[in-house]
Design a protein around this motif. Structure first.
Motif, short mmCIF file in Angstrom:
data_model
loop_
_atom_site.label_atom_id
_atom_site.label_comp_id
_atom_site.label_asym_id
_atom_site.label_seq_id
_atom_site.Cartn_x
_atom_site.Cartn_y
_atom_site.Cartn_z
N UNK B 83 18.35 73.19 39.63
CA UNK B 83 18.58 73.98 40.85
C UNK B 83 19.28 73.22 41.95
N UNK B 84 19.49 71.93 41.75
CA UNK B 84 20.13 71.11 42.77
C UNK B 84 21.56 71.60 42.99
N UNK B 85 21.89 72.08 44.18
CA UNK B 85 23.24 72.59 44.38
C UNK B 85 24.32 71.59 43.94
N UNK B 86 25.30 72.11 43.21
CA UNK B 86 26.35 71.26 42.66
C UNK B 86 26.11 70.92 41.20
N UNK B 87 24.90 71.20 40.70
CA UNK B 87 24.52 70.77 39.36
C UNK B 87 24.63 71.90 38.35
N UNK B 88 25.36 71.66 37.27
CA UNK B 88 25.42 72.65 36.19
C UNK B 88 25.61 71.94 34.86
N UNK B 122 15.24 77.93 34.72
CA UNK B 122 15.44 78.61 36.00
C UNK B 122 15.79 80.09 35.78
N UNK B 123 15.28 80.92 36.68
CA UNK B 123 15.48 82.36 36.56
C UNK B 123 16.93 82.77 36.68
N UNK B 124 17.75 81.90 37.26
CA UNK B 124 19.15 82.22 37.49
C UNK B 124 20.00 82.12 36.22
N UNK B 165 13.36 81.59 40.77
CA UNK B 165 14.17 81.34 41.96
C UNK B 165 13.46 80.51 43.01
N UNK B 168 12.14 74.24 44.45
CA UNK B 168 11.09 73.23 44.46
C UNK B 168 10.44 73.05 43.09
N UNK B 169 10.53 74.07 42.23
CA UNK B 169 9.90 73.97 40.91
C UNK B 169 10.62 72.98 40.00
#
Lengths: 151, 421
Positions: B83-88, B122-124, B165, B168-169
């Motif tokens: 979930x860290x923005x920028x991470x995929x 992650x739910x996303x 979503x 923090x998880x």
């Protein structure tokens, strides 16, 4: 299978059936369209947890729907990479075209919009989920070509 | 370098067990089940593998702690809450190479003698859920999961647990709370999850990429693995690079590849030939760098020496048209939204910082706002249960430290200097 039974079945995957709470909330949301009082009570009954506990957990998580939603849920990412690649303009355009604001629903009940916190597709930004369909490399034109397919 | 983690993903059928086995998949599992569990832990220790989720903790050591705890059952949790923005970076493994993760998890579970595993996804990532569930079903059919795996008397059950979503998880104790069906608020450490984790039992939480390295370590041995990339944190590494580059994407390269090489050789340089202004090396929580720092090797040891961190290896590149105050504000909106609310400094401080950044960005900045931001950030740093607060403080402190002129210009001129020729 009735929802209560389905939830109890999921409970078997966990050493303590409370582990099934997150998946159960997804199932209830699918069945009722959103997490209504009735949805909370069904989950509560199936897992033998107080309704307040169920609701307390649900409200922590962004992807559970705490109010009724439109037929299609647009989850658009505006986090840093999507923002740099133009997502904020798309939010403005959704407002202009459909009168749709973040957190809101169109008058005809067709779309709801939720701003998402990083969809994990920063290389194909901006990106969104419509229901569970993933769409990327959005721009001012193709976003509407995509959305027009959702009636 | 031969691809290990993204091997075979250009094959359109790469997610099927048939394609995976045809490329040599599940051979490491067969080899592992003939070894003593302790021997596998020794191999992972000697490989020098460090956790790819961000903290860089030695994986073998973590396993050893959990293995030595006399309590049973033990649990193995895969952190796929990217979930860290920028991470995929984990997405291609989850969507295109799920059996590599599953094989890694079965071997890890055998080493730990854990009978139950969950992939916290992650739910996303709804597509990844479908792919993983199908792959898990295939693995059960082939006797790689379930009772008496490959007739060796070992049992391991695995399922996907979908998040909903909450950034923090991705923090391991919050992840455990969430699997137990609770609000994802971190626990205080110690005790550590290796001793008191899910349902109070010894639990190992490893990142997707970490677990995906395990079959290869078993295949070639720890010693050979330790020779790949940086000597003090070896192995292949997935770098995800985004924003203002010609070819954003996920690149598998030896650990320690320089930022310059990743940006200019692999990602094709700055988009439109513009000028590089700033780089975040490891996801939004890691301190931003100025262009003079891009010869630094991207690993767990080199980046801290220049005041940043490898984090998840998520590189975000900003050119001279990007307003860094706006980036900082958007990042803070994220942290405010994602703060779980447990620790006061983070819950209140992220909102205050967002508020101050918003007024600076909107042309209402006041004299003293920069000092005020720094004061709030320092009141969060090191004063919270988990690193979310530190990440939020890092953003503000590092952006102000490295780009003070940009903040001052905004406050003085009530507008942005980015993109002005």
């Amino acid at each position: 299978m009735a929802l209560v039974d389905e939830i109890r079945e999921i409970g078997r995957k966990y050493p303590d059936r409370r582990g099934a709470l997150l998946p159960s909330l997804y199932l209830a949301q699918k069945e009722y369209g959103w997490l209504s009082q009735e949805a909370y009570e069904t989950v509560s009954e199936a897992l033998n947890l107080p309704p307040a506990t169920v609701k307390g957990v649900a409200t922590f998580y962004a992807m559970y729907r705490k109010k009724p939603m439109g037929r299609h849920l647009i989850q658009l990412c505006t986090n840093v990479a999507c923002m740099v690649m133009g997502a904020e303009r798309l939010v403005d355009l959704l407002k202009e075209r459909y009168g749709l604001e973040p957190g809101g629903t169109t008058e005809d009940g067709r779309f709801s919009l939720v701003i998402m916190e990083c969809i994990g597709a920063c290389d194909r930004a901006p990106a969104m989920l419509v229901d569970t369909d993933f769409h990327s490399d959005l721009n001012e034109t193709n976003i509407f070509e995509i959305l027009e397919k959702y009636k | 370098m031969e691809k290990v983690l993204l091997k075979n993903i250009d094959n359109p059928d790469s997610a099927t067990i048939k394609a995976y086995e045809a490329a040599g998949g599940y051979q490491s599992l067969k080899k592992a089940l003939d070894l003593e569990p302790k021997k596998i832990i020794e191999e992972v220790k000697s490989s020098g593998l460090r956790g790819r989720g961000g903290a860089g903790f030695p994986t073998g050591m973590k396993w050893d702690f959990a293995s030595r705890d006399p309590k049973f059952p033990k649990y193995l949790l895969c952190n796929a809450d990217e979930g860290e923005p920028g991470t995929f970076k984990d997405r291609p493994i989850l969507e295109k190479n799920p059996h590599l993760l599953i094989e890694g998890m079965i071997i890890s579970a055998y080493a730990l003698q854990a009978e139950r595993g969950y992939i916290y996804l992650r739910g996303e990532y709804p597509h990844a859920r479908d792919v993983l569930e199908k792959a898990i079903a295939e693995a059960y059919e082939r006797g790689y999961l379930g009772e008496n795996i490959l007739g060796k008397g070992f049992r391991f059950d695995l399922s996907v647990h979908q998040g909903a979503g909450a950034y923090i998880c991705g923090e391991e104790t919050a992840l455990i709370e969430s699997i137990e069906g609770r609000r994802g608020q971190p626990r205080i450490k110690p005790p550590f999850p290796v001793n008191v984790g899910a349902w109070g039992m010894p639990t190992v939480v490893n990142n997707v990429e970490t677990l995906a390295n395990i079959p290869y370590i078993v295949e070639i041995g720890g010693e050979a693995y330790a020779k790949i990339g940086s000597s003090d944190c070896p192995g292949p590494k997935l770098y995800s690079i985004s924003c203002c580059v010609e070819k954003p994407g996920v690149y598998e390269l030896p650990m320690g590849t320089s930022l310059r090489e990743i940006i200019y050789e692999h990602a094709g340089g700055i988009k439109g030939g513009r000028e590089l202004k700033a780089v975040i090396p490891g996801g939004i929580s890691t301190p931003v760098l100025t262009p003079d720092k891009i010869d630094t090797p991207m690993d767990f040891v080199s980046l801290p020496k220049i005041g940043s961190m490898l984090g998840s290896g998520a590189i975000m590149v900003f050119d001279d048209t990007v307003c860094l105050v706006r980036v900082c504000w958007r990042a803070m909106r994220f942290f405010e939204h994602e703060s779980c609310g447990k620790c006061t400094p983070c819950r209140e401080g992220t909102g205050w910082m967002r508020n101050i950044l918003e007024r600076i960005e909107n042309g209402f900045g006041r004299e003293g706002d920069i000092e005020l931001l720094q004061d709030v950030a320092l009141s969060i740093s090191g004063k919270t249960f988990c690193p979310l607060g530190d990440g939020a403080a890092n953003v503000v402190l590092s952006f102000i430290r490295n780009f003070p002129d940009e903040f001052e210009y905004h406050i003085k001129n009530k507008k942005c200097s980015a993109g002005e020729e």
